[in-house]
Design an enzyme around this catalytic site. Sequence first.
Site, mmCIF file in Angstrom:
data_model
loop_
_atom_site.group_PDB
_atom_site.id
_atom_site.type_symbol
_atom_site.label_atom_id
_atom_site.label_comp_id
_atom_site.label_asym_id
_atom_site.label_seq_id
_atom_site.Cartn_x
_atom_site.Cartn_y
_atom_site.Cartn_z
ATOM 1 N N ARG A 118 0.801 -1.227 0.000
ATOM 2 C CA ARG A 118 0.000 0.000 0.000
ATOM 3 C C ARG A 118 0.838 1.284 0.000
ATOM 4 O O ARG A 118 0.342 2.348 0.364
ATOM 5 C CB ARG A 118 -0.997 0.008 1.172
ATOM 6 C CG ARG A 118 -2.001 -1.147 1.128
ATOM 7 C CD ARG A 118 -3.091 -0.951 2.163
ATOM 8 N NE ARG A 118 -4.076 -2.023 2.077
ATOM 9 C CZ ARG A 118 -4.018 -3.153 2.782
ATOM 10 N NH1 ARG A 118 -3.026 -3.342 3.645
ATOM 11 N NH2 ARG A 118 -4.946 -4.080 2.645
ATOM 12 N N LYS A 139 2.460 11.263 -11.320
ATOM 13 C CA LYS A 139 1.622 10.373 -12.121
ATOM 14 C C LYS A 139 2.360 9.057 -12.345
ATOM 15 O O LYS A 139 3.480 9.046 -12.858
ATOM 16 C CB LYS A 139 1.292 11.006 -13.474
ATOM 17 C CG LYS A 139 0.108 11.949 -13.455
ATOM 18 C CD LYS A 139 -0.282 12.313 -14.880
ATOM 19 C CE LYS A 139 -1.531 13.162 -14.911
ATOM 20 N NZ LYS A 139 -1.934 13.503 -16.295
ATOM 21 N N GLU A 181 7.794 17.406 -25.383
ATOM 22 C CA GLU A 181 7.228 17.813 -24.092
ATOM 23 C C GLU A 181 7.778 19.175 -23.660
ATOM 24 O O GLU A 181 7.083 19.963 -23.018
ATOM 25 C CB GLU A 181 7.517 16.759 -23.023
ATOM 26 C CG GLU A 181 6.810 15.418 -23.242
ATOM 27 C CD GLU A 181 5.315 15.460 -22.936
ATOM 28 O OE1 GLU A 181 4.786 16.547 -22.596
ATOM 29 O OE2 GLU A 181 4.668 14.408 -23.041
ATOM 30 N N LYS A 222 5.917 22.776 -14.827
ATOM 31 C CA LYS A 222 5.112 21.667 -14.317
ATOM 32 C C LYS A 222 4.949 21.759 -12.802
ATOM 33 O O LYS A 222 3.858 21.519 -12.272
ATOM 34 C CB LYS A 222 5.730 20.326 -14.699
ATOM 35 C CG LYS A 222 4.862 19.161 -14.252
ATOM 36 C CD LYS A 222 5.140 17.888 -14.996
ATOM 37 C CE LYS A 222 4.076 16.850 -14.687
ATOM 38 N NZ LYS A 222 4.315 15.572 -15.372
ATOM 39 N N GLU A 232 -5.163 16.533 -10.924
ATOM 40 C CA GLU A 232 -5.753 16.829 -12.230
ATOM 41 C C GLU A 232 -7.267 17.048 -12.177
ATOM 42 O O GLU A 232 -8.029 16.490 -12.971
ATOM 43 C CB GLU A 232 -5.408 15.718 -13.242
ATOM 44 C CG GLU A 232 -5.472 16.182 -14.679
ATOM 45 C CD GLU A 232 -4.849 15.199 -15.657
ATOM 46 O OE1 GLU A 232 -5.577 14.691 -16.499
ATOM 47 O OE2 GLU A 232 -3.630 14.949 -15.558
ATOM 48 N N ARG A 236 -4.167 21.197 -13.902
ATOM 49 C CA ARG A 236 -3.183 20.191 -14.316
ATOM 50 C C ARG A 236 -3.539 19.578 -15.676
ATOM 51 O O ARG A 236 -2.670 19.045 -16.370
ATOM 52 C CB ARG A 236 -3.034 19.093 -13.251
ATOM 53 C CG ARG A 236 -1.913 18.119 -13.590
ATOM 54 C CD ARG A 236 -1.451 17.284 -12.440
ATOM 55 N NE ARG A 236 -0.373 16.389 -12.883
ATOM 56 C CZ ARG A 236 0.367 15.657 -12.083
ATOM 57 N NH1 ARG A 236 0.186 15.717 -10.777
ATOM 58 N NH2 ARG A 236 1.315 14.881 -12.560
ATOM 59 N N ASN A 240 -1.811 18.294 -20.557
ATOM 60 C CA ASN A 240 -2.192 17.307 -21.565
ATOM 61 C C ASN A 240 -2.365 17.918 -22.947
ATOM 62 O O ASN A 240 -2.911 17.264 -23.844
ATOM 63 C CB ASN A 240 -3.488 16.601 -21.141
ATOM 64 C CG ASN A 240 -3.278 15.690 -19.952
ATOM 65 O OD1 ASN A 240 -2.434 14.821 -19.972
ATOM 66 N ND2 ASN A 240 -4.054 15.915 -18.894
ATOM 67 N N HIS A 243 -2.119 15.771 -26.109
ATOM 68 C CA HIS A 243 -2.098 14.361 -25.728
ATOM 69 C C HIS A 243 -3.361 13.592 -26.101
ATOM 70 O O HIS A 243 -3.305 12.371 -26.236
ATOM 71 C CB HIS A 243 -1.847 14.240 -24.222
ATOM 72 C CG HIS A 243 -0.415 14.464 -23.836
ATOM 73 N ND1 HIS A 243 0.236 15.649 -24.063
ATOM 74 C CD2 HIS A 243 0.493 13.650 -23.245
ATOM 75 C CE1 HIS A 243 1.477 15.567 -23.617
ATOM 76 N NE2 HIS A 243 1.666 14.371 -23.133
ATOM 77 N N HIS A 247 -2.329 10.554 -27.997
ATOM 78 C CA HIS A 247 -2.476 9.238 -27.374
ATOM 79 C C HIS A 247 -3.261 8.291 -28.263
ATOM 80 O O HIS A 247 -2.981 7.084 -28.299
ATOM 81 C CB HIS A 247 -3.178 9.362 -26.021
ATOM 82 C CG HIS A 247 -2.249 9.617 -24.882
ATOM 83 N ND1 HIS A 247 -2.687 9.935 -23.613
ATOM 84 C CD2 HIS A 247 -0.896 9.599 -24.798
ATOM 85 C CE1 HIS A 247 -1.654 10.107 -22.813
ATOM 86 N NE2 HIS A 247 -0.549 9.915 -23.508
ATOM 87 N N HIS A 260 6.370 8.392 -27.949
ATOM 88 C CA HIS A 260 5.377 9.234 -27.265
ATOM 89 C C HIS A 260 5.467 10.689 -27.719
ATOM 90 O O HIS A 260 4.454 11.317 -28.054
ATOM 91 C CB HIS A 260 5.574 9.147 -25.751
ATOM 92 C CG HIS A 260 4.665 10.046 -24.981
ATOM 93 N ND1 HIS A 260 3.303 9.853 -24.898
ATOM 94 C CD2 HIS A 260 4.912 11.192 -24.273
ATOM 95 C CE1 HIS A 260 2.752 10.814 -24.177
ATOM 96 N NE2 HIS A 260 3.704 11.641 -23.789
#
Length: 361
Positions: A118, A139, A181, A222, A232, A236, A240, A243, A247, A260
């Site tokens: 955990r 993330k 990026e 960032k 997010e 945030r 993206n 993306h 994606h 990517h």
Amino acid sequence: MEIPVRAASHSYAVTIGKGILKQAVASHEKLFEKADKIIVLTDEHVWAAQQQYFEENFPHAFHVLVMPAGEKCKTFENFLGAQTFLLEQKCTRKSLVIAFGGGAVGDLAGFVAATYMRGIPFVQVPTTILAHDSAVGGKTAINHTLGKNMIGAFYQPQAVFYDTNFLHSLNEKEVRSGMAEVIKHALISDAQWVEELLEGEHVTQLPEDLLANYLAHGVQVKAKIVEQDETEQSVRKYLNLGHTYGHAIEAAAGYGRVAHGEAVMIGLVYCLLLCERYGKINHLFTKRFLQFALENGYPFEAVHEFTFDQLTEYLLKDKKADYGELQFVLLDTIGNPFVQKIELAECREIDEQLRSLLAEV
């Protein structure tokens, strides 16, 4: 250079610079002293290129798991294998994971740390330009065959050690992918920085000092956003930009075939076409940006390999989708992003525009 990240869950620093690994480890001595075991998760390419430098600059005993490179690192099978490795090493909640690699390694290692017993602490040691983005902000995720980064958690590292010496081993494709990026960070934050990029040298040929400055600037952009919105819920989402469509291209091609950053660059041009409708971006800028991308070697062939109908199923799995409606991050002007709901029919129109634009240049 140290850049603070004051996330809601806890604060930490990104240490960035040339040859800083040994110094950064020493400055976090208490973190390492508390660990009963240190596990380094890396991939075969990084370990082959950087094992000697890492061992010379990392003074603590550790166990290493060398994993497949690229998106193969982010499979269920590899995730299970990494968890098994920690169990076999009898790791406890006092153990420490080191994510040593690019974005895929960082995503996988962070998710392993987030879920083992955990949650155990981890440190990001990024080795790529792309990872200047992914290593910061917490993330973590693995992929599913039905979507990229669909299984994951927000889980912040204890620290990020970004030694730019690691970047020397990157090939041109990896540099180009990572710089997408950087360009994204510029677009959402600073018009002057965008101009500097568009008018400057090819992104694969930047002087080392200038590249380091760009990376530090990107981390600062960032970090500022993560401080405002760790999970997010609002701003945030701006990170993206490019993306959603990117994606979809990446997933349709099969993870790893289109890098990517290459997919993100395609997505950025797609977004600029949308910005012409919803913001103050003009078509001349969109064409100029596309020309810049092509001159820097970004490939756009993947756009022609799939119909819009083939991309649709991946677009609809985007994590920003709200009750089945697609949400795109767009720009009112350079440096002023916002989120806009877009109907699928309009997405199809923009897809057609992109294909027409690519045929023109």
